[in-house]
Design an enzyme around this catalytic site. Structure first.
Site, mmCIF file in Angstrom:
data_model
loop_
_atom_site.group_PDB
_atom_site.id
_atom_site.type_symbol
_atom_site.label_atom_id
_atom_site.label_comp_id
_atom_site.label_asym_id
_atom_site.label_seq_id
_atom_site.Cartn_x
_atom_site.Cartn_y
_atom_site.Cartn_z
ATOM 1 N N ASP A 139 0.850 -1.188 0.000
ATOM 2 C CA ASP A 139 0.000 0.000 0.000
ATOM 3 C C ASP A 139 0.889 1.242 0.000
ATOM 4 O OD1 ASP A 139 -1.611 -2.214 0.869
ATOM 5 O OD2 ASP A 139 -3.047 -0.824 1.764
ATOM 6 N N LYS A 202 -7.330 3.222 -3.183
ATOM 7 C CA LYS A 202 -7.673 3.216 -1.763
ATOM 8 C C LYS A 202 -7.973 4.642 -1.326
ATOM 9 C CE LYS A 202 -5.171 2.151 2.582
ATOM 10 N NZ LYS A 202 -3.941 1.520 3.112
ATOM 11 N N LYS A 238 -10.360 -0.166 -2.082
ATOM 12 C CA LYS A 238 -10.136 -0.338 -0.649
ATOM 13 C C LYS A 238 -10.598 0.909 0.085
ATOM 14 C CE LYS A 238 -6.638 -1.266 2.916
ATOM 15 N NZ LYS A 238 -5.256 -1.735 3.195
#
Length: 291
Positions: A139, A202, A238
Site C-alpha cells: 500500500d 484506496k 479499498k
C-alpha cells in the site's frame, strides 16, 4: 502524457457534489437493508485488512495481533478470517514468522507512507525490502504534490516504477481523498492511478487528512467502473480511514456492490476495508446471526 489527459478529458464520471450526494442516498435507501444478511457480514469480515500503523508498534504488539488471527481460525474454523494483516515494512518479517493462517495475506505500507514525501529511490527500496521480507501486498501513497502541480508525467512514472518493484504483489495506491477535497480531483487522481497500473485504489491513510467518505467512495467506484468498461481490467477498491462499525462497513459494501456489481464483492480479491477496530464488531454481528 496524452493518454492520461485524454482519459481525464473523456471521462463521464459525475463530479457534481449535489448529484453525487443524491445518488449515494438513493443507493443506500434502496439497497442497504437488503444487505443485512449473515452472508454479507461474513464477506465484509473476510475483506478486512487488519491494520496497525502506530508509532508505538513493536515486535510484541504486532506478534500479539497476529496471534489473535491464529487464534480466530482455531476458535472459528467454520468462518473465513480477515483478508490481511497490514503493518509497517520493518514488521513484515515478524508477521511472516508468527502467522499460521495460509489464507491471510501480509500487507505492508511503503513508498514513504503516509505522506510519500521522499525520494523515488527510497520508495522503491522500501517496497523491495518489504517484498523481500515476505509482504504479499503493498500500500503506497499517491504522489499528491506532483498531481496538484499538474505534473502527471511524474505521477505516472512514480506509480509505474513502484508497481514494477512489487513484482507479482498487488499495488494499492492511496489517493488520500481528504486532501484532494473535490470530486473532480478524486476522479482525476483515480484515473491516473488506474492507467499507471494500480491494482487497487484506496481512499485514505487515516493519518493527516479526513478519512473515507461515502461520496469519495462513490466517485472512485464510478471511475473504476468506467475504466473496466474501457479496458476489461478489474481494479479493486479499498476503503480505509475511520471505518469502525459494522453499519459503516455495510454502507461502503452496498455502494461498491451496486456500482461495480456482485463480482467485485464476492471475494476479497477486489474489495477491502482497512481497519483496526472493525473486526471485533463485525464478528459480533456474525455470531449474533448464528444464534
Amino acid at each position: 502524457m496524452d493518454k492520461y489527459n485524454e482519459a481525464i478529458k473523456r471521462s463521464e464520471v459525475s463530479v457534481d457534489p449535489a448529484a453525487i450526494s443524491a445518488n449515494v442516498s438513493e443507493i443506500l435507501e434502496k439497497h442497504l437493508d437488503e444487505n443485512r444478511r449473515p452472508e454479507v457480514y461474513r464477506r465484509i469480515f473476510n475483506s478486512i485488512d487488519l491494520t496497525t500503523l502506530r508509532s508505538t508498534d513493536s515486535n510484541q504488539t504486532v506478534a500479539e495481533l497476529t496471534e489473535k488471527v491464529n487464534a480466530f481460525e482455531e476458535a472459528h474454523p467454520d468462518l473465513p478470517s480477515v483478508a490481511a494483516v497490514c503493518v509497517y515494512p520493518d514488521l513484515v518479517q515478524l508477521v511472516r514468522t508468527v502467522l499460521d493462517v495460509s489464507s491471510v495475506r501480509i500487507a505492508s505500507v511503503a513508498g514513504g507512507f503516509p505522506s510519500g514525501q521522499t525520494f523515488i529511490e527510497v520508495k522503491v527500496a522500501e517496497i523491495a525490502l518489504a517484498i523481500s521480507a515476505g509482504a504479499d501486498e503493498i500500500d503506497v501513497p499517491f504522489p499528491l504534490g506532483a498531481f496538484l502541480d499538474n505534473d502527471y508525467e511524474e505521477v505516472a512514472d512514480q506509480i509505474q516504477e513502484m508497481k514494477e518493484t512489487c513484482r507479482q504483489a498487488p499495488l494499492k495506491v492511496i489517493l488520500e481523498t481528504g486532501a484532494l477535497e473535490t470530486p473532480e480531483k478524486i476522479r482525476d487522481a483515480a484515473i491516473l492511478a488506474l492507467y499507471s497500473g494500480a491494482d487497487f485504489i484506496k481512499t485514505s491513510t487515516g493519518k493527516e487528512y479526513a478519512g473515507a467518505s461515502l461520496e469519495a467512495a462513490y466517485v472512485m467506484c464510478q471511475t473504476v467502473k468506467e475504466y473496466y468498461e474501457k479496458t476489461n481490467r478489474m481494479v479493486g477498491v479499498k476503503i480505509s480511514g475511520g471505518v469502525a462499525t459494522p453499519e459503516e462497513a455495510l454502507r461502503y459494501y452496498t455502494l461498491v456492490r451496486e456500482i461495480l456489481g456482485e463480482k467485485w464483492v464476492e471475494s476479497n480479491e477486489h474489495f477491502r476495508i482497512g481497519a483496526s477496530r472493525l473486526a471485533k464488531g463485525m464478528l459480533s454481528e456474525i455470531l449474533k446471526e448464528q444464534e
